[in-house]
Design a protein around this motif. Structure first.
Motif, PDB file in Angstrom:
ATOM      1  N   THR A 223       0.832  -1.208   0.000  1.00  0.00           N
ATOM      2  CA  THR A 223       0.000   0.000   0.000  1.00  0.00           C
ATOM      3  C   THR A 223       0.863   1.253   0.000  1.00  0.00           C
ATOM      4  O   THR A 223       0.466   2.283  -0.558  1.00  0.00           O
TER       5      THR A 223
ATOM      6  N   ASN B  78       0.352   4.416  -2.360  1.00  0.00           N
ATOM      7  CA  ASN B  78       0.261   5.767  -1.814  1.00  0.00           C
ATOM      8  C   ASN B  78       1.286   6.705  -2.440  1.00  0.00           C
ATOM      9  O   ASN B  78       1.012   7.897  -2.621  1.00  0.00           O
TER      10      ASN B  78
ATOM     11  N   SER C 136       0.100   7.442  -6.152  1.00  0.00           N
ATOM     12  CA  SER C 136      -1.108   8.262  -6.262  1.00  0.00           C
ATOM     13  C   SER C 136      -1.034   9.590  -5.521  1.00  0.00           C
ATOM     14  O   SER C 136      -2.012  10.331  -5.464  1.00  0.00           O
TER      15      SER C 136
ATOM     16  N   PHE D  14      -0.464  10.255  -2.231  1.00  0.00           N
ATOM     17  CA  PHE D  14      -0.772  10.321  -0.806  1.00  0.00           C
ATOM     18  C   PHE D  14       0.503  10.435   0.021  1.00  0.00           C
ATOM     19  O   PHE D  14       0.498  11.016   1.106  1.00  0.00           O
TER      20      PHE D  14
ATOM     21  N   ARG E 230      -7.896   5.258  -8.059  1.00  0.00           N
ATOM     22  CA  ARG E 230      -7.627   4.123  -7.182  1.00  0.00           C
ATOM     23  C   ARG E 230      -8.834   3.814  -6.304  1.00  0.00           C
ATOM     24  O   ARG E 230      -9.705   4.658  -6.087  1.00  0.00           O
ATOM     25  N   THR E 231      -8.859   2.577  -5.852  1.00  0.00           N
ATOM     26  CA  THR E 231      -9.779   2.174  -4.796  1.00  0.00           C
ATOM     27  C   THR E 231      -8.931   1.821  -3.580  1.00  0.00           C
ATOM     28  O   THR E 231      -7.701   1.739  -3.665  1.00  0.00           O
ATOM     29  N   PHE E 232      -9.601   1.582  -2.450  1.00  0.00           N
ATOM     30  CA  PHE E 232      -8.887   1.372  -1.197  1.00  0.00           C
ATOM     31  C   PHE E 232      -9.270   0.041  -0.570  1.00  0.00           C
ATOM     32  O   PHE E 232     -10.360  -0.490  -0.809  1.00  0.00           O
ATOM     33  N   GLN E 233      -8.368  -0.484   0.246  1.00  0.00           N
ATOM     34  CA  GLN E 233      -8.634  -1.743   0.947  1.00  0.00           C
ATOM     35  C   GLN E 233      -9.883  -1.616   1.818  1.00  0.00           C
ATOM     36  O   GLN E 233     -10.736  -2.502   1.840  1.00  0.00           O
ATOM     37  N   ASN E 234     -10.002  -0.505   2.534  1.00  0.00           N
ATOM     38  CA  ASN E 234     -11.211  -0.195   3.291  1.00  0.00           C
ATOM     39  C   ASN E 234     -12.051   0.765   2.468  1.00  0.00           C
ATOM     40  O   ASN E 234     -11.587   1.855   2.111  1.00  0.00           O
TER      41      ASN E 234
ATOM     42  N   ARG F  84     -14.108   3.537   0.867  1.00  0.00           N
ATOM     43  CA  ARG F  84     -14.193   4.944   1.253  1.00  0.00           C
ATOM     44  C   ARG F  84     -15.233   5.679   0.409  1.00  0.00           C
ATOM     45  O   ARG F  84     -14.941   6.674  -0.237  1.00  0.00           O
TER      46      ARG F  84
ATOM     47  N   GLU G  11     -17.544   1.460  -5.690  1.00  0.00           N
ATOM     48  CA  GLU G  11     -16.222   2.097  -5.606  1.00  0.00           C
ATOM     49  C   GLU G  11     -15.482   1.979  -6.929  1.00  0.00           C
ATOM     50  O   GLU G  11     -14.816   2.919  -7.368  1.00  0.00           O
TER      51      GLU G  11
ATOM     52  N   ASP H 277      -6.616  -1.597  -4.583  1.00  0.00           N
ATOM     53  CA  ASP H 277      -5.953  -2.039  -3.355  1.00  0.00           C
ATOM     54  C   ASP H 277      -6.838  -3.071  -2.674  1.00  0.00           C
ATOM     55  O   ASP H 277      -7.835  -2.740  -2.028  1.00  0.00           O
TER      56      ASP H 277
END
Length: 256
Positions: free
Chosen positions: A43, A47, A50, A52, A83-87, A89, A162, A177
């Protein structure tokens, strides 16, 4: 020419080296995997790519634009990376349709005064945004839940929303992700189908982090393996499955 290239990228957090001399090339219209044990730095890579995080050392070039510590996430999105995220959002108290509309607002063709005075430009742009969002929901088979709140949807549908939100930004590169995180086996099969369909229909590059080997081995053309912030292997799914270093670090004998 690679769509994304990360060259000798190192990321430090105080005295901790989370990523060391990381190198990768993501080609246009490719489907690439990034795997490794928890805490390997996967990750962190996303980050950095992208916006972050800003790299301690090294260079990142996306679509011929070089950035080291210059760009924020919304600026990278405007270049064509989503992007998408593991959790998940999502904006849980906005409708699914509004989630898709808002993701396009960084590229609106009107200003604050247009919105205040409800000008023709404002009306045309809002109509375009809504039409595009509706089209994305249709192709992602989400039209039936357009007016639902994401928090009221099953987890698998939230994952698909998402994905739809990321696609609405017109990405050249889509970072996923752990898209299968929290999904049951039936939803995982559906996810594999949808990612494959997105790749075929949208003609974009996809780069994914994923722990479920079924997803990675079914979809990816090339896989990179991280351990303790360093690349230990890179190759086709077949090469990765039979690599002894990968088996020892991550896959386990039962996956060979």
């Amino acid at each position: 020419m690679a769509l994304l290239e990360m060259k000798d990228v190192t990321q430090r957090f105080g005295g901790l080296i989370a990523l060391s001399c990381f190198n990768i090339r993501i080609e246009e219209n490719s489907l690439t995997g990034l795997i490794g044990p928890n805490g390997a730095g996967k990750t962190t890579v996303f980050n950095l790519a992208s916006g972050f995080y800003h790299a301690s050392e090294g260079d990142i070039v996306f679509d011929n634009y070089a950035y080291h510590s210059k760009l924020e996430p919304h600026e990278v999105t405007n270049l064509g990376m989503a992007r998408t995220f593991q959790n998940i959002r999502l904006w849980s108290d906005m409708t699914v349709l509004d989630n898709i509309c808002v993701s396009q607002y960084s590229r609106l063709g009107y200003g604050l005064l247009d919105a205040w005075f409800n000008t023709g430009r404002y009306g045309r742009e809002e109509k375009r945004v809504k039409n595009k969002a509706s089209h994305i929901l249709e192709v992602m088979e989400l039209s039936d839940v357009a007016n639902e709140l994401p928090k009221n949807l099953p987890y698998g549908l939230q994952r698909r929303v998402e994905l739809a939100r990321a696609l609405s930004t017109d990405p050249k590169l889509l970072l996923l992700d752990e898209p299968a995180a929290g999904l049951n086996s039936s939803d995982v099969d559906g996810l594999i189908k949808h990612i494959g369909w997105i790749y075929d229909q949208f003609k974009i590059a996809i780069w994914m982090i994923e722990h479920q080997m079924k997803v990675v081995m079914s979809l990816c053309q090339h896989i990179t393996v991280l351990e303790f912030g360093q690349i230990i292997a890179s190759g086709t799914p077949q090469e990765i499955q039979s690599n002894p270093d990968v088996i020892k670090a991550y896959l386990g004998d039962e996956n060979v």
